[in-house]
Design an enzyme around this catalytic site. Structure first.
Site, short mmCIF file in Angstrom:
data_model
loop_
_atom_site.label_atom_id
_atom_site.label_comp_id
_atom_site.label_asym_id
_atom_site.label_seq_id
_atom_site.Cartn_x
_atom_site.Cartn_y
_atom_site.Cartn_z
N TYR A 68 -1.41 -25.20 -13.91
CA TYR A 68 -2.28 -24.25 -14.62
C TYR A 68 -1.82 -24.06 -16.07
CZ TYR A 68 -3.83 -20.17 -16.91
OH TYR A 68 -4.30 -19.36 -17.91
N ASP A 128 -6.49 -21.12 -12.59
CA ASP A 128 -5.60 -20.07 -12.06
C ASP A 128 -6.30 -19.42 -10.87
OD1 ASP A 128 -7.55 -18.49 -13.17
OD2 ASP A 128 -6.18 -17.24 -14.33
N GLU A 151 0.80 -17.28 -22.19
CA GLU A 151 0.61 -17.80 -20.84
C GLU A 151 1.81 -17.50 -19.95
OE1 GLU A 151 -2.01 -18.77 -19.42
OE2 GLU A 151 -3.26 -18.85 -21.20
N LEU A 192 9.00 -6.41 -18.90
CA LEU A 192 7.95 -7.29 -18.34
C LEU A 192 8.30 -7.78 -16.94
CD1 LEU A 192 6.92 -9.53 -21.37
CD2 LEU A 192 5.41 -8.07 -20.07
N GLY A 193 9.61 -7.74 -16.59
CA GLY A 193 10.03 -8.18 -15.27
C GLY A 193 9.97 -9.69 -15.10
N TYR A 194 10.27 -10.13 -13.87
CA TYR A 194 10.29 -11.57 -13.54
C TYR A 194 10.98 -12.38 -14.65
CZ TYR A 194 6.83 -10.14 -10.09
OH TYR A 194 6.18 -9.51 -9.06
N CYS A 205 -16.14 -11.31 -10.99
CA CYS A 205 -15.93 -11.93 -9.67
C CYS A 205 -14.52 -11.60 -9.20
CB CYS A 205 -16.14 -13.44 -9.76
SG CYS A 205 -16.29 -14.23 -8.15
N GLN A 213 2.55 -13.24 -14.36
CA GLN A 213 2.66 -12.25 -13.29
C GLN A 213 2.52 -10.83 -13.80
OE1 GLN A 213 5.89 -14.53 -12.55
NE2 GLN A 213 5.78 -14.56 -10.33
N THR A 214 1.88 -10.66 -14.95
CA THR A 214 1.80 -9.33 -15.56
C THR A 214 0.38 -9.04 -16.01
OG1 THR A 214 4.07 -9.64 -16.33
CG2 THR A 214 2.84 -7.88 -17.36
N TRP A 252 -4.13 -13.16 -28.02
CA TRP A 252 -3.85 -14.59 -27.84
C TRP A 252 -5.14 -15.42 -27.89
CZ3 TRP A 252 -2.20 -10.63 -24.77
CH2 TRP A 252 -2.96 -10.34 -23.63
N ARG A 253 -6.29 -14.75 -27.94
CA ARG A 253 -7.54 -15.51 -28.11
C ARG A 253 -7.88 -15.70 -29.58
NH1 ARG A 253 -10.91 -12.49 -23.33
NH2 ARG A 253 -10.04 -13.74 -21.64
S1 SF4 Z 1 -22.48 -13.91 -7.88
FE1 SF4 Z 1 -20.80 -12.69 -7.03
S2 SF4 Z 1 -19.55 -14.13 -5.84
FE2 SF4 Z 1 -20.87 -15.33 -7.21
S3 SF4 Z 1 -19.64 -15.73 -9.03
FE3 SF4 Z 1 -20.84 -13.89 -9.41
S4 SF4 Z 1 -19.55 -12.17 -8.79
FE4 SF4 Z 1 -18.66 -14.03 -7.91
#
Ligand code: SF4
Length: 216
Positions: free
Chosen positions: A118, A136, A35, A78-80, A190, A40-41, A22-23
């Site tokens: 979103y 999101d 989207e 896929l559910g939901y 992150c 939820q998948t 999809w990109r």
């Molecule tokens: S430094 Fe750590 S907490 Fe900060 S954005 Fe990057 S992964 Fe997330």
């Protein structure tokens, strides 16, 4: 700091982005289907079902004319299923009220069945390259950790959206990349439980990442 944030994020994206089907498209219908599926998948599962669904319903008009049962069958696994019936209802509304063309701004998209803030932002930026935010849970987590480090402060969703809006580049192509990149960083680096700060390009500017680096 905000310019550095965007620059580092885009540089990371250029070398780390996953190649997902999809990109590779800006077709609004195809972006919309991805989207809805991703709501939820897991990505790997969507990557498996997405081409199959599009083979059966290659465009919005075909989906709008389909029987509910056929849509449900194509969604099977896929559910939901509420997502499938919302997507089907949306296709019918767009076919009837918008000449089969998906609106290109979040304010109109959000009026359609199954579309929240979103998804409205995501379709506007990923299909039409509009310089708007698409927040999101992944994006909200990154923004919260980078800009609101205090354990006491828990920013409201409105604050996260407003701040993200100021980060999105004005140029549409860069906005597309920015929105993809921040989402990708939340999905790969992150992450919710244990952020991989040592691999993160934003660490020098991140309130949470700097705090964890200072710990013995
Ligand atoms: S430094 Fe750590 S907490 Fe900060 S954005 Fe990057 S992964 Fe997330």
């Amino acid at each position: 700091m905000r310019t550095a944030f965007t620059r580092k994020l885009l540089a990371w994206w250029a070398r780390a982005a996953r190649d997902l089907p999809w990109r590779r498209t800006r077709d609004p219908y195809r972006v919309l289907v991805s989207e809805f599926m991703l709501q939820q998948t897991q990505v790997a599962r969507v990557a498996e079902y997405y081409p199959r669904f599009l083979e059966r319903f290659p465009d919005l008009e075909t989906l709008a004319r389909a029987r509910p049962r056929a849509v449900r069958e194509a969604w099977d696994g896929l559910g939901y299923y509420a997502r499938a019936s919302n997507l089907h209802a949306l296709a019918r509304v767009v076919s009837r009220d918008h000449d089969g063309k998906l609106p290109d701004v979040p304010e109109e998209l959000v009026k359609l069945p199954g579309v929240g803030p979103y998804t409205a932002g995501a379709v506007a930026t990923f299909a039409y390259e509009k310089p708007v935010p698409a927040v999101d849970t992944n994006v909200a987590r990154v923004v919260r950790r980078v800009f609101f480090a205090s354990r006491i402060s828990h920013p409201a969703s409105r604050q996260i959206w407003d701040l993200t809006r100021t980060l999105v580049p004005k140029n549409g192509k860069r906005a597309w990349k920015f929105n993809q990149a921040i989402m990708e960083l939340g999905a790969l680096i992150c992450v919710a439980r244990k952020p991989r700060c040592e691999q993160c390009p934003l660490r020098p500017d991140c309130k949470t990442g700097r705090r964890s680096a200072a710990r013995p």
